[in-house]
Design a protein around this motif. Structure first.
Motif, PDB file in Angstrom:
ATOM      1  N   GLU A 178      35.993 -61.774  14.103  1.00  0.00           N
ATOM      2  CA  GLU A 178      35.534 -63.051  13.570  1.00  0.00           C
ATOM      3  C   GLU A 178      36.714 -63.918  13.149  1.00  0.00           C
ATOM      4  N   LEU A 179      37.763 -63.289  12.612  1.00  0.00           N
ATOM      5  CA  LEU A 179      38.969 -64.024  12.245  1.00  0.00           C
ATOM      6  C   LEU A 179      39.603 -64.647  13.486  1.00  0.00           C
ATOM      7  N   ASP A 180      39.706 -63.865  14.564  1.00  0.00           N
ATOM      8  CA  ASP A 180      40.261 -64.393  15.811  1.00  0.00           C
ATOM      9  C   ASP A 180      39.431 -65.555  16.333  1.00  0.00           C
ATOM     10  N   LEU A 181      38.107 -65.430  16.246  1.00  0.00           N
ATOM     11  CA  LEU A 181      37.221 -66.498  16.694  1.00  0.00           C
ATOM     12  C   LEU A 181      37.403 -67.759  15.853  1.00  0.00           C
ATOM     13  N   LEU A 182      37.499 -67.578  14.543  1.00  0.00           N
ATOM     14  CA  LEU A 182      37.690 -68.725  13.653  1.00  0.00           C
ATOM     15  C   LEU A 182      39.014 -69.435  13.930  1.00  0.00           C
ATOM     16  N   ILE A 183      40.063 -68.671  14.182  1.00  0.00           N
ATOM     17  CA  ILE A 183      41.357 -69.269  14.511  1.00  0.00           C
ATOM     18  C   ILE A 183      41.269 -70.019  15.833  1.00  0.00           C
ATOM     19  N   ALA A 184      40.566 -69.451  16.814  1.00  0.00           N
ATOM     20  CA  ALA A 184      40.403 -70.122  18.104  1.00  0.00           C
ATOM     21  C   ALA A 184      39.634 -71.429  17.945  1.00  0.00           C
ATOM     22  N   ALA A 191      39.494 -73.255  15.190  1.00  0.00           N
ATOM     23  CA  ALA A 191      40.380 -74.185  14.483  1.00  0.00           C
ATOM     24  C   ALA A 191      41.366 -74.823  15.452  1.00  0.00           C
ATOM     25  N   GLU A 192      41.926 -74.019  16.340  1.00  0.00           N
ATOM     26  CA  GLU A 192      42.873 -74.566  17.321  1.00  0.00           C
ATOM     27  C   GLU A 192      42.167 -75.521  18.281  1.00  0.00           C
ATOM     28  N   LYS A 193      40.934 -75.194  18.665  1.00  0.00           N
ATOM     29  CA  LYS A 193      40.163 -76.067  19.564  1.00  0.00           C
ATOM     30  C   LYS A 193      39.875 -77.408  18.902  1.00  0.00           C
ATOM     31  N   LEU A 194      39.672 -77.397  17.587  1.00  0.00           N
ATOM     32  CA  LEU A 194      39.413 -78.628  16.842  1.00  0.00           C
ATOM     33  C   LEU A 194      40.685 -79.411  16.535  1.00  0.00           C
ATOM     34  N   GLY A 195      41.816 -78.831  16.861  1.00  0.00           N
ATOM     35  CA  GLY A 195      43.077 -79.510  16.619  1.00  0.00           C
ATOM     36  C   GLY A 195      43.688 -79.214  15.267  1.00  0.00           C
ATOM     37  N   ILE A 196      43.170 -78.218  14.571  1.00  0.00           N
ATOM     38  CA  ILE A 196      43.726 -77.820  13.275  1.00  0.00           C
ATOM     39  C   ILE A 196      44.915 -76.913  13.564  1.00  0.00           C
ATOM     40  N   LYS A 197      46.090 -77.388  13.245  1.00  0.00           N
ATOM     41  CA  LYS A 197      47.315 -76.669  13.587  1.00  0.00           C
ATOM     42  C   LYS A 197      47.840 -75.807  12.453  1.00  0.00           C
ATOM     43  N   ARG A 198      47.434 -76.113  11.232  1.00  0.00           N
ATOM     44  CA  ARG A 198      48.007 -75.414  10.087  1.00  0.00           C
ATOM     45  C   ARG A 198      46.940 -74.546   9.429  1.00  0.00           C
ATOM     46  N   TYR A 199      47.109 -73.247   9.491  1.00  0.00           N
ATOM     47  CA  TYR A 199      46.206 -72.323   8.828  1.00  0.00           C
ATOM     48  C   TYR A 199      46.997 -71.099   8.395  1.00  0.00           C
ATOM     49  N   ILE A 200      46.538 -70.491   7.313  1.00  0.00           N
ATOM     50  CA  ILE A 200      47.217 -69.327   6.748  1.00  0.00           C
ATOM     51  C   ILE A 200      46.150 -68.268   6.487  1.00  0.00           C
ATOM     52  N   TYR A 201      46.442 -67.038   6.833  1.00  0.00           N
ATOM     53  CA  TYR A 201      45.558 -65.941   6.466  1.00  0.00           C
ATOM     54  C   TYR A 201      46.390 -64.781   5.970  1.00  0.00           C
ATOM     55  N   THR A 202      45.813 -64.040   5.023  1.00  0.00           N
ATOM     56  CA  THR A 202      46.544 -62.927   4.418  1.00  0.00           C
ATOM     57  C   THR A 202      45.693 -61.666   4.460  1.00  0.00           C
ATOM     58  N   GLU A 203      46.349 -60.542   4.543  1.00  0.00           N
ATOM     59  CA  GLU A 203      45.664 -59.256   4.518  1.00  0.00           C
ATOM     60  C   GLU A 203      45.322 -58.865   3.078  1.00  0.00           C
ATOM     61  N   ALA A 204      46.077 -59.332   2.104  1.00  0.00           N
ATOM     62  CA  ALA A 204      45.857 -58.962   0.706  1.00  0.00           C
ATOM     63  C   ALA A 204      44.510 -59.447   0.206  1.00  0.00           C
ATOM     64  N   ALA A 205      44.069 -60.587   0.668  1.00  0.00           N
ATOM     65  CA  ALA A 205      42.776 -61.117   0.235  1.00  0.00           C
ATOM     66  C   ALA A 205      41.651 -60.223   0.711  1.00  0.00           C
ATOM     67  N   LYS A 206      41.857 -59.506   1.795  1.00  0.00           N
ATOM     68  CA  LYS A 206      40.833 -58.631   2.343  1.00  0.00           C
ATOM     69  C   LYS A 206      40.525 -57.460   1.425  1.00  0.00           C
ATOM     70  N   SER A 207      41.533 -56.925   0.767  1.00  0.00           N
ATOM     71  CA  SER A 207      41.342 -55.737  -0.054  1.00  0.00           C
ATOM     72  C   SER A 207      40.786 -56.043  -1.444  1.00  0.00           C
ATOM     73  N   LYS A 208      40.680 -57.294  -1.807  1.00  0.00           N
ATOM     74  CA  LYS A 208      40.212 -57.682  -3.132  1.00  0.00           C
ATOM     75  C   LYS A 208      38.784 -58.239  -3.020  1.00  0.00           C
ATOM     76  N   PRO A 209      37.758 -57.444  -3.389  1.00  0.00           N
ATOM     77  CA  PRO A 209      36.378 -57.918  -3.248  1.00  0.00           C
ATOM     78  C   PRO A 209      36.060 -59.017  -4.257  1.00  0.00           C
ATOM     79  N   SER A 210      35.220 -59.948  -3.838  1.00  0.00           N
ATOM     80  CA  SER A 210      34.818 -61.034  -4.722  1.00  0.00           C
ATOM     81  C   SER A 210      33.747 -60.533  -5.688  1.00  0.00           C
ATOM     82  N   ASP A 211      33.449 -61.332  -6.695  1.00  0.00           N
ATOM     83  CA  ASP A 211      32.416 -60.964  -7.659  1.00  0.00           C
ATOM     84  C   ASP A 211      31.059 -60.839  -6.977  1.00  0.00           C
ATOM     85  N   LEU A 212      30.790 -61.719  -6.015  1.00  0.00           N
ATOM     86  CA  LEU A 212      29.529 -61.665  -5.296  1.00  0.00           C
ATOM     87  C   LEU A 212      29.420 -60.392  -4.465  1.00  0.00           C
ATOM     88  N   GLN A 213      30.510 -59.971  -3.842  1.00  0.00           N
ATOM     89  CA  GLN A 213      30.505 -58.728  -3.082  1.00  0.00           C
ATOM     90  C   GLN A 213      30.265 -57.532  -3.996  1.00  0.00           C
TER      91      GLN A 213
END
Length: 79
Positions: A13-19, A21-43
């Protein structure tokens, strides 16, 4: 400039979202692995709900009904 934050568990899904974003012309995006290991309050809440509860600790439902609903006749044999 606007900022949007997504929490994605599936790497495909991350790869799809990046694709997208690139199709829409969004050139600047950042993703981190650290955010993945930290569950949100809702989760955390979803995890508690999914885990469930032991219903055997609630006692006899019929006795509770008779106690709480004293204004109603629960004797179904009198019909």
């Amino acid at each position: 400039m606007e900022r949007i934050t997504f929490e994605i568990e599936n790497h495909k899904e991350l790869d799809l979202l990046i694709a997208i974003a690139e199709k829409l012309g969004i050139k600047r995006y950042i993703y981190t692995e650290a955010a993945k290991s930290k569950p949100s309050d809702l989760q955390k809440l979803y995890h508690i709900i999914d885990k469930g509860v032991d219903t055997s600790t609630f006692g006899d439902i019929n006795e509770w009904q008779k106690t709480v609903r004293t204004d109603r006749d629960l004797n179904i044999h009198s019909l």
